[in-house]
Design an enzyme around this catalytic site. Structure first.
Site, PDB file in Angstrom:
ATOM      1  CB  CYS A   1      -1.098  -0.481   0.915  1.00 59.51           C
ATOM      2  SG  CYS A   1      -0.102   0.005   3.316  1.00 59.51           S
TER       3      CYS A   1
ATOM      4  NE  ARG B   1      -4.532   1.437   1.611  1.00 62.75           N
ATOM      5  CZ  ARG B   1      -4.223   2.211   0.809  1.00 62.75           C
ATOM      6  NH1 ARG B   1      -5.425   2.281  -0.767  1.00 62.75           N
ATOM      7  NH2 ARG B   1      -3.099   3.153   0.932  1.00 62.75           N
TER       8      ARG B   1
ATOM      9  CG  ASP C   1      -5.643   5.756   2.749  1.00 66.94           C
ATOM     10  OD1 ASP C   1      -5.063   5.292   3.687  1.00 66.94           O
ATOM     11  OD2 ASP C   1      -4.060   6.185   1.983  1.00 66.94           O
TER      12      ASP C   1
HETATM   13  P1  4NP Z   1      -1.969   2.732   4.620  1.00 67.99           P
HETATM   14  O1  4NP Z   1      -2.786   4.373   4.588  1.00 67.99           O
HETATM   15  O2  4NP Z   1      -1.287   3.292   2.638  1.00 67.99           O
HETATM   16  O3  4NP Z   1      -2.822   1.624   4.014  1.00 67.99           O
HETATM   17  O4  4NP Z   1      -0.951   2.690   5.132  1.00 67.99           O
HETATM   18  C1  4NP Z   1      -1.721   5.078   4.169  1.00 67.99           C
HETATM   19  C2  4NP Z   1      -0.555   5.611   5.924  1.00 67.99           C
HETATM   20  C3  4NP Z   1      -0.367   6.493   5.676  1.00 67.99           C
HETATM   21  C4  4NP Z   1      -0.491   7.676   4.807  1.00 67.99           C
HETATM   22  C5  4NP Z   1      -1.282   7.596   3.589  1.00 67.99           C
HETATM   23  C6  4NP Z   1      -1.860   5.988   3.997  1.00 67.99           C
HETATM   24  N1  4NP Z   1       0.127   9.009   5.207  1.00 67.99           N
HETATM   25  O5  4NP Z   1      -0.232   9.851   4.464  1.00 67.99           O
HETATM   26  O6  4NP Z   1       0.969   8.981   6.357  1.00 67.99           O
END
Ligand code: 4NP
Length: 168
Positions: A15, A21, A132
């Site tokens: 992800c 995710r 997300d």
């Molecule tokens: P992930 O979610 O891609 O599902 O781990 C996110 C985690 C952190 C961030 C964005 C999405 N961020 O902008 O820090």
């Protein structure tokens, strides 16, 4: 005593940050693999496209939502995907279309990894992204679990059908 058979298939979930995710996918798919008695045949890992959360544990909201459904994400540590992952993992599965585009650009030309969308393995969800949940409501994390459980079942079915037989 017969030696343990070697891992036959390696799966990497990807992800953006590797704290919501893809760690959820790693934890749930590993539990599904274990329930199928295939832990010594299928290796499961996860990574992020970016290094923002390198070295961090999964988001506490993701951990809490997973634990409520009986999945333990503790012990996982965030990391960024690297070029050599495409030489090791048979499946490199993106949580959304942006992640997929990133992975397709990054994949070295001599890599045989199957790079695709994880939800292509979820019945009726082909071509869709796992939304997300990072900036949203806590029910976003429950939805991630529903989608990941469904796609995990489909992926395990496909891998199970194609696992090379172990001959003693
Ligand atoms: P992930 O979610 O891609 O599902 O781990 C996110 C985690 C952190 C961030 C964005 C999405 N961020 O902008 O820090």
């Amino acid at each position: 005593m017969a030696p343990e058979p070697l891992v036959s298939v390696a799966v990497l979930f990807v992800c953006l940050g590797n704290i919501c995710r893809s760690p959820t996918a790693e934890g749930i798919f590993r539990a599904q693999v274990q329930a199928a008695g295939l832990s010594n045949r299928i290796l499961v890992d996860s990574a992020g496209c970016y290094a923002y959360h390198e070295g961090e544990s999964p988001d506490i909201r993701a951990c809490a939502a997973a634990l409520e459904r009986g999945f333990d994400l503790s012990g996982q540590v965030g990391r960024q995907i690297k070029a050599s992952d495409f030489g090791y993992f048979d499946y490199v599965l993106a949580m959304d279309r942006e992640n997929l585009t990133y992975l397709q650009k990054m994949q070295p030309s001599d890599s045989h990894s199957r790079v695709g969308l994880f939800l292509d393995y979820a019945d009726g969800r082909e071509g869709q992204s796992v939304p997300d949940p990072y900036f949203g409501h806590s029910d976003g994390f429950a939805l991630v679990i529903d989608l990941v459980e469904s796609a995990g079942k489909g992926l395990l079915k496909q891998i199970g059908r194609n696992l090379p037989k172990i001959t003693a």
